[in-house]
Design a protein around this motif. Structure first.
Motif, short mmCIF file in Angstrom:
data_model
loop_
_atom_site.label_atom_id
_atom_site.label_comp_id
_atom_site.label_asym_id
_atom_site.label_seq_id
_atom_site.Cartn_x
_atom_site.Cartn_y
_atom_site.Cartn_z
N LEU A 20 -82.91 26.00 -7.16
CA LEU A 20 -81.64 25.28 -7.13
C LEU A 20 -80.48 26.20 -7.52
CD1 LEU A 20 -80.14 22.61 -6.79
CD2 LEU A 20 -80.65 22.09 -9.20
N LYS A 21 -80.75 27.07 -8.52
CA LYS A 21 -79.70 28.01 -8.95
C LYS A 21 -79.33 28.96 -7.81
CE LYS A 21 -78.56 31.09 -12.78
NZ LYS A 21 -79.03 31.69 -14.05
N ASP A 26 -75.76 30.49 -3.31
CA ASP A 26 -75.53 30.61 -1.86
C ASP A 26 -74.40 29.69 -1.42
OD1 ASP A 26 -77.53 32.45 -1.69
OD2 ASP A 26 -79.06 31.02 -0.97
N LEU A 27 -74.39 28.47 -1.98
CA LEU A 27 -73.35 27.50 -1.61
C LEU A 27 -71.97 27.99 -2.04
CD1 LEU A 27 -72.70 24.74 -0.41
CD2 LEU A 27 -73.10 23.72 -2.66
N ARG A 28 -71.91 28.59 -3.25
CA ARG A 28 -70.62 29.14 -3.70
C ARG A 28 -70.15 30.26 -2.79
NH1 ARG A 28 -72.67 28.24 -8.98
NH2 ARG A 28 -73.50 30.36 -9.06
N LEU A 29 -71.11 31.15 -2.42
CA LEU A 29 -70.77 32.23 -1.50
C LEU A 29 -70.29 31.68 -0.15
CD1 LEU A 29 -73.71 34.72 -2.18
CD2 LEU A 29 -71.30 35.04 -2.79
N PHE A 30 -71.00 30.63 0.32
CA PHE A 30 -70.62 30.01 1.59
C PHE A 30 -69.21 29.42 1.50
CE2 PHE A 30 -70.48 26.11 4.20
CZ PHE A 30 -70.63 26.69 5.46
N ARG A 31 -68.95 28.72 0.39
CA ARG A 31 -67.62 28.13 0.20
C ARG A 31 -66.54 29.21 0.14
NH1 ARG A 31 -69.33 23.65 -4.38
NH2 ARG A 31 -70.03 22.02 -2.92
N ASP A 32 -66.85 30.31 -0.53
CA ASP A 32 -65.89 31.42 -0.61
C ASP A 32 -65.61 31.99 0.78
OD1 ASP A 32 -65.74 31.13 -3.32
OD2 ASP A 32 -67.15 32.77 -3.78
N GLU A 33 -66.68 32.14 1.57
CA GLU A 33 -66.50 32.67 2.93
C GLU A 33 -65.68 31.72 3.79
OE1 GLU A 33 -67.32 35.59 4.33
OE2 GLU A 33 -67.87 36.21 2.30
N VAL A 34 -65.96 30.41 3.66
CA VAL A 34 -65.19 29.41 4.41
C VAL A 34 -63.72 29.45 4.01
CG1 VAL A 34 -64.83 26.93 4.74
CG2 VAL A 34 -67.14 27.88 4.86
#
Length: 298
Positions: A20-21, A26-34
Protein backbone atom coordinates in the motif's frame (compact mmCIF):
# COMPACT_ATOMS: atom_id res chain seq x y z
CA UNK A 1 -9.12 -17.55 10.05
CA UNK A 2 -9.21 -18.82 13.68
CA UNK A 3 -6.74 -21.59 12.85
CA UNK A 4 -4.34 -19.28 10.91
CA UNK A 5 -0.87 -18.77 12.41
CA UNK A 6 -0.83 -15.31 14.09
CA UNK A 7 2.77 -14.72 12.98
CA UNK A 8 1.91 -15.54 9.39
CA UNK A 9 -1.07 -13.20 9.62
CA UNK A 10 1.09 -10.39 11.00
CA UNK A 11 3.60 -10.99 8.19
CA UNK A 12 0.87 -10.81 5.57
CA UNK A 13 -0.46 -7.57 7.08
CA UNK A 14 3.06 -6.05 6.94
CA UNK A 15 3.36 -7.13 3.29
CA UNK A 16 0.04 -5.48 2.46
CA UNK A 17 1.06 -2.30 4.31
CA UNK A 18 4.33 -2.21 2.35
CA UNK A 19 2.50 -2.74 -0.93
CA UNK A 20 0.00 0.00 0.00
CA UNK A 21 2.88 2.35 0.83
CA UNK A 22 4.47 1.66 -2.56
CA UNK A 23 1.14 2.24 -4.32
CA UNK A 24 0.67 5.51 -2.40
CA UNK A 25 4.12 6.62 -3.54
CA UNK A 26 3.29 5.65 -7.13
CA UNK A 27 0.01 7.56 -6.86
CA UNK A 28 1.83 10.65 -5.59
CA UNK A 29 4.30 10.40 -8.46
CA UNK A 30 1.40 9.96 -10.89
CA UNK A 31 -0.38 13.01 -9.45
CA UNK A 32 2.82 15.04 -9.70
CA UNK A 33 3.24 14.02 -13.34
CA UNK A 34 -0.39 14.89 -14.10
CA UNK A 35 0.06 18.28 -12.43
CA UNK A 36 3.18 18.94 -14.53
CA UNK A 37 1.38 17.88 -17.72
CA UNK A 38 -1.57 20.11 -16.87
CA UNK A 39 0.78 23.02 -16.28
CA UNK A 40 2.51 22.40 -19.62
CA UNK A 41 -0.84 22.06 -21.36
CA UNK A 42 -2.08 25.34 -19.88
CA UNK A 43 1.09 27.08 -21.05
CA UNK A 44 0.69 25.57 -24.52
CA UNK A 45 -2.96 26.64 -24.72
CA UNK A 46 -2.04 30.13 -23.57
CA UNK A 47 0.79 30.35 -26.11
CA UNK A 48 -1.41 28.99 -28.88
CA UNK A 49 -4.15 31.45 -27.99
CA UNK A 50 -1.64 34.31 -28.12
CA UNK A 51 -0.35 33.13 -31.51
CA UNK A 52 -3.89 32.84 -32.91
CA UNK A 53 -4.74 36.24 -31.49
CA UNK A 54 -1.64 37.73 -33.13
CA UNK A 55 -2.36 36.01 -36.44
CA UNK A 56 -5.96 37.17 -36.21
CA UNK A 57 -4.80 40.75 -35.61
CA UNK A 58 -2.40 40.60 -38.57
CA UNK A 59 -5.16 39.12 -40.72
CA UNK A 60 -7.53 41.98 -39.89
CA UNK A 61 -4.86 44.52 -40.79
CA UNK A 62 -4.14 42.87 -44.15
CA UNK A 63 -7.77 42.51 -45.23
CA UNK A 64 -8.58 45.67 -47.24
CA UNK A 65 -10.84 48.23 -45.56
CA UNK A 66 -11.38 50.31 -48.71
CA UNK A 67 -12.52 49.06 -52.09
CA UNK A 68 -11.65 51.12 -55.20
CA UNK A 69 -14.46 53.06 -56.82
CA UNK A 70 -15.03 51.42 -60.21
CA UNK A 71 -17.65 53.09 -62.44
CA UNK A 72 -20.55 50.82 -63.32
CA UNK A 73 -20.12 48.42 -60.38
CA UNK A 74 -21.20 48.38 -56.76
CA UNK A 75 -19.26 46.35 -54.19
CA UNK A 76 -20.14 45.25 -50.68
CA UNK A 77 -17.73 43.19 -48.59
CA UNK A 78 -17.53 41.93 -45.03
CA UNK A 79 -15.02 39.77 -43.15
CA UNK A 80 -15.54 38.25 -39.70
CA UNK A 81 -12.65 36.38 -38.06
CA UNK A 82 -13.01 33.18 -36.07
CA UNK A 83 -11.04 32.67 -32.88
CA UNK A 84 -10.81 28.93 -33.60
CA UNK A 85 -9.59 28.56 -37.18
CA UNK A 86 -9.15 31.05 -39.93
CA UNK A 87 -7.31 32.22 -42.95
CA UNK A 88 -9.67 34.21 -45.19
CA UNK A 89 -8.25 36.92 -47.42
CA UNK A 90 -9.84 39.02 -50.16
CA UNK A 91 -9.07 41.99 -52.37
CA UNK A 92 -10.62 43.96 -55.23
CA UNK A 93 -8.10 45.96 -57.25
CA UNK A 94 -7.67 47.79 -60.52
CA UNK A 95 -5.44 46.33 -63.25
CA UNK A 96 -2.97 48.16 -65.46
CA UNK A 97 -5.68 48.21 -68.11
CA UNK A 98 -8.00 50.90 -66.70
CA UNK A 99 -11.08 49.11 -68.07
CA UNK A 100 -10.34 45.91 -66.11
CA UNK A 101 -10.28 45.03 -62.41
CA UNK A 102 -9.43 41.93 -60.38
CA UNK A 103 -11.25 40.03 -57.62
CA UNK A 104 -9.42 37.71 -55.22
CA UNK A 105 -10.86 35.54 -52.45
CA UNK A 106 -8.87 32.88 -50.62
CA UNK A 107 -9.40 30.72 -47.57
CA UNK A 108 -6.89 28.51 -45.79
CA UNK A 109 -7.17 25.69 -43.29
CA UNK A 110 -5.52 27.83 -40.63
CA UNK A 111 -3.77 31.11 -39.93
CA UNK A 112 -0.40 29.54 -40.73
CA UNK A 113 -1.55 28.62 -44.24
CA UNK A 114 -3.03 32.08 -44.61
CA UNK A 115 0.33 33.60 -43.76
CA UNK A 116 1.96 31.39 -46.41
CA UNK A 117 -0.60 32.53 -48.98
CA UNK A 118 0.01 36.19 -48.15
CA UNK A 119 3.79 35.75 -48.27
CA UNK A 120 3.42 34.26 -51.77
CA UNK A 121 1.39 37.24 -52.90
CA UNK A 122 4.09 39.56 -51.60
CA UNK A 123 6.82 37.49 -53.27
CA UNK A 124 5.06 37.72 -56.62
CA UNK A 125 5.57 41.48 -56.19
CA UNK A 126 3.96 44.38 -54.40
CA UNK A 127 1.41 44.34 -57.20
CA UNK A 128 -0.28 41.18 -58.39
CA UNK A 129 1.02 39.60 -61.55
CA UNK A 130 -2.57 39.83 -62.67
CA UNK A 131 -2.10 43.58 -63.11
CA UNK A 132 0.06 42.78 -66.12
CA UNK A 133 -2.91 41.26 -67.95
CA UNK A 134 -2.39 37.56 -67.35
CA UNK A 135 -5.46 35.34 -67.59
CA UNK A 136 -7.18 34.11 -64.42
CA UNK A 137 -5.78 30.57 -64.61
CA UNK A 138 -2.26 31.85 -65.37
CA UNK A 139 -2.39 34.08 -62.30
CA UNK A 140 -3.66 31.25 -60.12
CA UNK A 141 -0.99 28.94 -61.56
CA UNK A 142 1.70 31.40 -60.45
CA UNK A 143 0.29 31.43 -56.92
CA UNK A 144 0.10 27.61 -56.87
CA UNK A 145 3.67 27.26 -58.15
CA UNK A 146 4.99 29.28 -55.22
CA UNK A 147 2.70 27.83 -52.56
CA UNK A 148 2.55 24.09 -53.22
CA UNK A 149 6.17 23.17 -52.31
CA UNK A 150 5.76 24.88 -48.93
CA UNK A 151 2.32 23.58 -47.93
CA UNK A 152 2.46 21.33 -44.82
CA UNK A 153 0.85 17.91 -45.02
CA UNK A 154 -2.90 17.84 -44.36
CA UNK A 155 -3.14 21.60 -44.99
CA UNK A 156 -4.83 23.28 -47.95
CA UNK A 157 -5.88 26.60 -49.41
CA UNK A 158 -8.78 27.45 -51.74
CA UNK A 159 -8.43 30.40 -54.12
CA UNK A 160 -10.82 32.26 -56.43
CA UNK A 161 -9.42 34.80 -58.87
CA UNK A 162 -11.33 36.70 -61.56
CA UNK A 163 -10.84 39.69 -63.81
CA UNK A 164 -13.68 41.77 -65.20
CA UNK A 165 -13.42 43.62 -68.52
CA UNK A 166 -15.83 46.57 -68.40
CA UNK A 167 -15.67 47.17 -72.16
CA UNK A 168 -17.34 43.87 -73.02
CA UNK A 169 -18.88 43.13 -69.60
CA UNK A 170 -17.09 39.83 -69.26
CA UNK A 171 -15.95 38.06 -66.10
CA UNK A 172 -13.06 35.60 -66.52
CA UNK A 173 -12.50 33.41 -63.46
CA UNK A 174 -10.53 30.45 -62.14
CA UNK A 175 -11.29 28.66 -58.90
CA UNK A 176 -9.44 25.96 -56.98
CA UNK A 177 -11.10 24.55 -53.89
CA UNK A 178 -14.37 24.86 -52.04
CA UNK A 179 -15.19 28.58 -52.19
CA UNK A 180 -18.79 29.46 -53.07
CA UNK A 181 -19.40 31.60 -56.16
CA UNK A 182 -22.94 32.45 -57.33
CA UNK A 183 -24.04 34.26 -60.48
CA UNK A 184 -27.55 35.77 -60.33
CA UNK A 185 -28.78 36.73 -63.77
CA UNK A 186 -31.36 39.50 -63.59
CA UNK A 187 -32.91 38.90 -67.04
CA UNK A 188 -34.45 35.53 -66.14
CA UNK A 189 -33.78 35.31 -62.39
CA UNK A 190 -31.54 32.24 -62.71
CA UNK A 191 -29.03 31.55 -59.97
CA UNK A 192 -25.97 29.60 -61.11
CA UNK A 193 -23.15 28.11 -59.06
CA UNK A 194 -19.71 28.98 -60.44
CA UNK A 195 -17.68 25.85 -61.18
CA UNK A 196 -14.96 24.59 -58.87
CA UNK A 197 -12.39 23.98 -61.61
CA UNK A 198 -9.73 22.27 -59.46
CA UNK A 199 -9.24 20.90 -55.94
CA UNK A 200 -7.82 23.09 -53.20
CA UNK A 201 -4.08 23.74 -53.26
CA UNK A 202 -2.26 21.09 -51.23
CA UNK A 203 1.16 19.43 -50.96
CA UNK A 204 0.65 17.10 -53.95
CA UNK A 205 -1.32 19.53 -56.11
CA UNK A 206 -0.53 19.17 -59.83
CA UNK A 207 -3.90 19.88 -61.42
CA UNK A 208 -3.93 21.82 -64.71
CA UNK A 209 -5.89 25.04 -64.32
CA UNK A 210 -8.38 26.60 -66.69
CA UNK A 211 -10.60 29.67 -66.82
CA UNK A 212 -14.30 30.17 -67.39
CA UNK A 213 -16.03 33.22 -68.87
CA UNK A 214 -19.37 34.79 -67.97
CA UNK A 215 -21.03 37.50 -70.05
CA UNK A 216 -22.53 40.04 -67.66
CA UNK A 217 -25.53 42.31 -68.16
CA UNK A 218 -26.79 45.36 -66.25
CA UNK A 219 -28.23 44.47 -62.79
CA UNK A 220 -26.54 41.05 -62.77
CA UNK A 221 -24.97 40.04 -59.46
CA UNK A 222 -21.97 37.96 -58.34
CA UNK A 223 -21.90 36.64 -54.76
CA UNK A 224 -18.72 35.11 -53.31
CA UNK A 225 -18.55 33.42 -49.88
CA UNK A 226 -15.84 31.61 -47.99
CA UNK A 227 -16.77 28.11 -46.68
CA UNK A 228 -17.07 29.47 -43.13
CA UNK A 229 -20.50 30.83 -44.03
CA UNK A 230 -21.84 27.34 -44.80
CA UNK A 231 -20.11 25.50 -41.95
CA UNK A 232 -21.73 27.58 -39.19
CA UNK A 233 -23.72 25.22 -36.94
CA UNK A 234 -26.79 25.72 -34.77
CA UNK A 235 -27.23 24.16 -31.29
CA UNK A 236 -28.61 20.98 -32.92
CA UNK A 237 -25.35 20.50 -34.84
CA UNK A 238 -26.92 21.33 -38.22
CA UNK A 239 -24.87 23.29 -40.78
CA UNK A 240 -26.12 26.40 -42.57
CA UNK A 241 -25.48 24.82 -46.01
CA UNK A 242 -25.95 26.13 -49.55
CA UNK A 243 -29.75 25.91 -49.85
CA UNK A 244 -30.23 28.59 -47.20
CA UNK A 245 -27.69 30.83 -48.92
CA UNK A 246 -29.41 30.38 -52.30
CA UNK A 247 -32.77 31.33 -50.79
CA UNK A 248 -31.36 34.51 -49.28
CA UNK A 249 -29.81 35.58 -52.60
CA UNK A 250 -33.06 34.92 -54.48
CA UNK A 251 -35.27 36.56 -51.84
CA UNK A 252 -33.04 39.67 -51.83
CA UNK A 253 -32.85 40.00 -55.62
CA UNK A 254 -34.29 43.54 -55.49
CA UNK A 255 -32.13 44.63 -52.57
CA UNK A 256 -28.88 46.55 -52.83
CA UNK A 257 -25.51 44.83 -52.56
CA UNK A 258 -25.12 46.13 -48.99
CA UNK A 259 -28.58 44.91 -47.98
CA UNK A 260 -27.89 41.42 -49.34
CA UNK A 261 -24.52 41.21 -47.59
CA UNK A 262 -26.07 42.32 -44.29
CA UNK A 263 -28.95 39.86 -44.68
CA UNK A 264 -26.56 36.94 -45.20
CA UNK A 265 -24.67 37.72 -41.99
CA UNK A 266 -27.90 38.40 -40.10
CA UNK A 267 -29.45 35.06 -41.05
CA UNK A 268 -26.22 33.16 -40.40
CA UNK A 269 -26.04 34.65 -36.88
CA UNK A 270 -29.74 33.94 -36.30
CA UNK A 271 -29.19 30.34 -37.38
CA UNK A 272 -26.17 29.90 -35.09
CA UNK A 273 -28.09 31.08 -32.00
CA UNK A 274 -24.92 32.12 -30.25
CA UNK A 275 -22.80 29.13 -31.30
CA UNK A 276 -19.18 30.14 -31.94
CA UNK A 277 -18.18 30.05 -35.61
CA UNK A 278 -15.34 27.65 -36.30
CA UNK A 279 -13.95 29.37 -39.42
CA UNK A 280 -13.54 32.88 -40.78
CA UNK A 281 -16.48 34.20 -42.80
CA UNK A 282 -16.16 36.48 -45.85
CA UNK A 283 -18.93 37.68 -48.17
CA UNK A 284 -18.41 39.72 -51.35
CA UNK A 285 -21.36 41.04 -53.37
CA UNK A 286 -20.73 42.64 -56.79
CA UNK A 287 -23.57 44.34 -58.65
CA UNK A 288 -23.47 45.46 -62.28
CA UNK A 289 -25.20 48.82 -62.45
CA UNK A 290 -27.51 50.10 -65.17
CA UNK A 291 -25.15 52.81 -66.40
CA UNK A 292 -22.37 50.34 -67.17
CA UNK A 293 -23.49 50.05 -70.82
CA UNK A 294 -22.60 53.68 -71.47
CA UNK A 295 -19.11 53.00 -70.13
CA UNK A 296 -18.75 49.92 -72.27
CA UNK A 297 -19.51 51.93 -75.41
CA UNK A 298 -17.24 54.85 -74.55
Amino acid sequence: MANQDPKALEGRIRELEAELKIKEQDLRLFRDEVAKLNEQLEKFITQLGQEIHLAHAIQKILVPTEIPSIPGFEFSTKYEASSISGGDYFDIFELEDKFRFGILLATSSGYGMSALFLSVLLKLSGHYEARKGKSSHETLALIAKEMVPNIPENEKSSVFYASVDRRVLELNYCQAGDLIGLYHRQSDGRLERLENLAPALHRDFNQPLESRKISLSPRDRIVLCSPGVLTVKNPKGESFEEERLYKIVLDQSKSSAHQLRNEIFFQVNQFAQGQEMTRDMTVIVIDVQDRVLKLAKS
